[in-house]
Design an enzyme around this catalytic site. Structure first.
Site, PDB file in Angstrom:
ATOM      1  N   PRO A  85     -10.132  -2.930   3.337  1.00  0.00           N
ATOM      2  CG  PRO A  85     -11.365  -4.037   4.754  1.00  0.00           C
ATOM      3  CD  PRO A  85     -11.250  -3.738   3.141  1.00  0.00           C
ATOM      4  CG  ASP A  86      -6.554  -5.748   2.621  1.00  0.00           C
ATOM      5  OD1 ASP A  86      -7.189  -5.090   1.986  1.00  0.00           O
ATOM      6  OD2 ASP A  86      -5.876  -6.743   2.376  1.00  0.00           O
ATOM      7  CG  HIS A  87      -3.117  -0.787   4.815  1.00  0.00           C
ATOM      8  ND1 HIS A  87      -3.209  -0.940   3.653  1.00  0.00           N
ATOM      9  CD2 HIS A  87      -1.498  -1.036   4.902  1.00  0.00           C
ATOM     10  CE1 HIS A  87      -2.271  -1.176   2.812  1.00  0.00           C
ATOM     11  NE2 HIS A  87      -0.853  -1.373   3.545  1.00  0.00           N
ATOM     12  CB  ALA A 146      -3.017  -4.576   9.902  1.00  0.00           C
TER      13      ALA A 146
END
Length: 809
Positions: free
Chosen positions: A564-566, A569
């Site tokens: 779920p990185d984006h 952010a």
């Protein structure tokens, strides 16, 4: 649901009123804004919103409604009457934001179009949410989660190359990811109001959101890709299992992420130092990937003798990032997720249950929902007391983050994306980095000075080469903190404090500073220091087990994705803007912390709540392409080389429309197919019939044909299809980024939403590492060239040799 509001906490959006008229799959937007402190008024028609009776159910309670609307207030307004329309206008006059879905034309027919709402409130932001936007070739189309999987390019990369069909990802990913993008879009609009004094009308498209937030084709990728962009992947499903491999253990499966030299040395020791891999060349990620056919069987032999628990424990001790492939029951039974605050105990109808507590810690305190899901009509106009907050120094033409200085210590995807979101809109984002601890996103296949991914992730920033391990470097950083507004990190908890910069120290240096932190599993509990990457978080949170071919023991198919990185952010970016709004009011800074695992639990919150009440009731089973409980649904072959179309005829009406469209009206009249249950029982027969029709047709024209008949459908797009897509081109979704070190301009995303007032993002190139060291210290701290040279000589600073030939700003 029992009240699970947090202890006393100064939620940063106190004083912001949001009118929420969202009844479709994006109800999480208002929930997150409420968690941040906004007064969110859920406007419902007489008798209640249809969503009160839809979604994941327990007895007669919609758990989906309860979770997605927790903390909101319910106000009944009949907008079909003159009195109700006037009441809605009055609400908008005292609000900061209106978020709503449904037809823009419908609202205009009621006299409640966005322009009318803004007549008496020029600072109002109206966010119109829809699947494809209010204009363009697909404006009239209907989306579903699976249709969006096809049209966002996610489907084209999902699955295994030896399988015939691509694999639909878990349904929740689409709309819950888009909801977070919408939250960020709302907060960016509020930042623009804060800067300029003017509101806006925003046209938000789920398709465009997913192109940016869910493994974007034109965005930064994980370090395991070593700078290889998505468009360079093979046409079929890429075999990415070597990136984050999964091995069988004695009682299940485990995943490892061996990316750095240090992690490989731990793995080498764990394998008892095999002579065949003693060559220093295997310190390189690419060399290990090339040797996977020989190396991975050795690792497999090691793991098959261990339980999942033993493998994880030993891996963590040796510095090898390792995680068990958990299912929903393991997630709910895991003590670490109580210790870090991810779940709270609640009750539904007197039955004990576990509910996800929310996405954020603010100032070190968890901030779950402000209250339970609202009773219908519990609020009245007289009970709504929040007013509009004052705006400091607003002036027309100002960029949303103009004048904001951000110290960006973030790394890889979360780090790059978070800083970029502020740099795109005027902030001076200074990326603090060093060759001693290089950012994984700087890796390139053949030693190129910069990759496409890093160019996308670091555009508009300046790079400062600073050694934070040296005393002089720490002093420089302290001086920068004094003149900055925001600090971004995504280290393991405690890392910044170990460098001498805990929150108390940062506040002493600058009482107004805002610190943003994110980590894999949060700041508390036994897993807080655990080595974690997105693939390990997905494994531990149960997502990897769901993203699998149901009939294949080793059918896990999430290796290529960046999630779920984006999402994380944007969660942090939204909270930072909220803290800036609070700082305007109080003069004090603050702190936001998120855990990647909570981005996943937030999307699964209603299903996990159901699972805690009655195991097996949350729909958390591996479904593959056989979507329950209707047909025609799924992925179907189309004419051409590896071309596919998603069709999602999931109701009686849509089934009839699909049957007529494919020339089989007899199916619609046949009692054997008269209900979803009957169609589900004969789904294989129906899938075969539909496939006979689709495989002779171009997927794009077939999808348009079905959509014209009211059947949700979409062709599977690939990365190369996006930039030529007529609908996206007509909406101005893409621009070009000129990166001097690259031969060709880069196609790049332009903006979070189509709007009237929000400017397009800036498109200056990404920096080379330490490209702006001298410039930053001269114009920010007032140092002269001699002092910079002295610090360079001492090793406190680094400077890219190319920077000497560049002009100082």
């Amino acid at each position: 649901m029992k009240d699970f509001a947090a202890a006393s906490v100064n939620r940063p959006l106190n004083g912001i009123r949001v009118i929420d008229v969202v009844d479709g799959p994006l109800q999480t937007v208002g929930r997150i804004l409420s968690d941040l402190g906004a007064e969110v008024i859920r406007v419902e028609p007489p008798g209640g919103a249809p969503s009160r009776r839809r979604g994941v159910m327990f007895k007669d309670v919609s758990l989906t409604f309860e979770v997605r609307n927790a903390g909101k207030q319910s106000l009944v307004v009949d907008t079909d009457t003159d009195a109700g329309r006037q009441e809605f206008l009055d609400l908008a006059q005292g609000a900061s934001v209106v978020i709503r879905d449904g037809s823009v034309r419908k609202w205009a027919q009621k006299g409640l179009d966005a322009e009318t709402l803004r007549i008496f409130n020029e600072r109002l932001v109206v966010m119109e949410l829809s699947d494809f936007g209010s204009f363009g070739d697909r404006a009239s189309w209907t989306g579903t989660a699976d249709v969006h999987a096809a049209l966002s390019t996610v489907l084209s990369r999902s699955g295994l190359p030896e399988m015939v069909e691509p694999l639909l990802p878990p349904e929740f990913l689409m709309y819950e990811s888009a909801a977070v993008q919408a939250v960020w879009a709302v907060m960016l609009e509020l930042a623009n109001v804060r800067a300029t004094g003017n509101g806006d009308v925003a046209d938000f498209s789920v398709q465009e959101a997913l192109i940016q937030i869910l493994d974007p084709a034109f965005g930064i990728g994980g370090s395991a890709r070593v700078g290889v962009p998505l468009r360079d992947l093979p046409r079929g499903r890429p075999d990415a299992r070597h990136l984050y491999p999964i091995f069988r253990a004695a009682n299940g499966w485990v995943r490892i992420c061996v990316l750095s030299k240090r992690q490989w040395q731990g793995m080498f020791e764990w394998l008892d130092r095999p002579a065949d891999f003693a060559d220093p060349k295997y310190d390189s990620t690419n060399a290990r990937f090339a040797a996977a056919p020989q190396l991975y069987p050795l690792i497999g032999q090691l793991f098959e003798k261990l339980t999942m628990e033993e493998a994880v424990e030993q891996g963590q001790k040796l510095g090898v990032p390792t995680a068990a492939m958990a299912g929903p029951r393991e997630v709910l039974d895991e003590d670490a997720f109580r210790e870090n605050g991810s779940f709270l105990e609640t009750s539904i109808g007197g039955h004990p249950a576990a509910v996800h507590s929310g996405w954020y810690e603010i100032d070190g305190v968890r901030v779950p929902a402000q209250g339970p899901g609202p009773r219908l009509g519990q609020a009245t106009p007289s009970s709504l007391v929040t007013g509009l907050v004052p705006l400091p120094g607003a002036r027309p033409g100002k960029l949303p983050f103009e004048g904001l200085r951000v110290l960006d210590l973030g790394v890889i995807v979360v780090g790059s994306e978070l800083g970029r979101l502020f740099a795109d809109y005027g902030a001076d984002v200074i990326k603090v980095e060093s060759s001693s601890f290089p950012d994984g996103s700087r890796q390139s296949p053949n030693g190129e000075p910069i990759t496409e991914g890093a160019s996308w992730g670091m555009r508009n920033k300046r790079s400062l080469g600073l050694n934070l391990r040296s005393d002089e470097g720490k002093q420089i950083f302290a001086e920068l903190v004094k003149v900055s507004d925001v600090i971004l990190t995504n280290f393991k908890p405690g890392t910044l404090a170990s460098l001498g910069f805990d929150m108390e120290t940062l506040r002493r240096l600058n009482p107004g500073v805002i610190l943003s932190e994110s980590s894999a599993f949060g700041n508390h509990g036994s897993w807080s220091r655990r080595l974690g990457y997105g693939p390990l978080v997905r494994a531990s949170a149960g997502l990897s087990s769901l993203w699998s071919y149901p009939d294949e023991q080793d059918g896990f198919s999430d290796a290529i994705t960046i999630f779920p990185d984006h999402v994380v952010a944007r969660l942090n970016a939204a909270a930072i803007v909220a803290l800036l709004v609070r700082r305007d009011r109080t003069g004090s800074g603050g702190q936001v912390s998120t855990a990647q695992v909570d981005a996943i639990f937030g999307g699964l919150a209603d299903a996990l709540l159901a699972e805690s009440l009655a195991p097996g009731s949350g729909g958390l089973q591996t479904a593959g392409n056989d979507r329950p409980y209707d047909a025609f649904r799924g992925v179907f072959p189309a004419k051409g080389d590896d071309e596919w179309i998603v069709i999602d005829a999931d109701t009686d009406e849509r089934f009839r429309a699909a049957a007529i469209t494919i020339g089989r009206p007899d199916l619609a009249r046949d009692p054997a197919f008269s209900t979803p249950a009957r169609r589900w029982a004969r789904r294989n027969e129906l899938r075969h019939l539909l496939a006979q029709w689709t495989q002779t047709r171009n997927p794009h024209s077939a999808a348009a044909f079905l959509q014209a008949a009211g059947v949700p459908a979409g062709a599977m797009l690939r990365a190369d299809d996006l930039q030529t897509d007529p609908h996206l081109r007509g909406r101005g979704v893409f621009g070009e980024l000129i990166q001097p070190q690259l031969d060709e301009p880069l196609i790049t995303n332009l903006g979070e939403t189509r709007s009237q007032a929000l400017p397009d993002p800036l498109l200056t190139p990404a920096p080379l590492m330490a490209e702006h060291t001298r410039e930053v210290l001269i114009d920010t701290l007032g140092l002269d060239d001699g002092e910079v040279d002295r610090l360079l000589g001492q090793g406190a600073l680094e400077e890219n040799p190319a920077a000497r030939s560049l002009p100082v700003a």
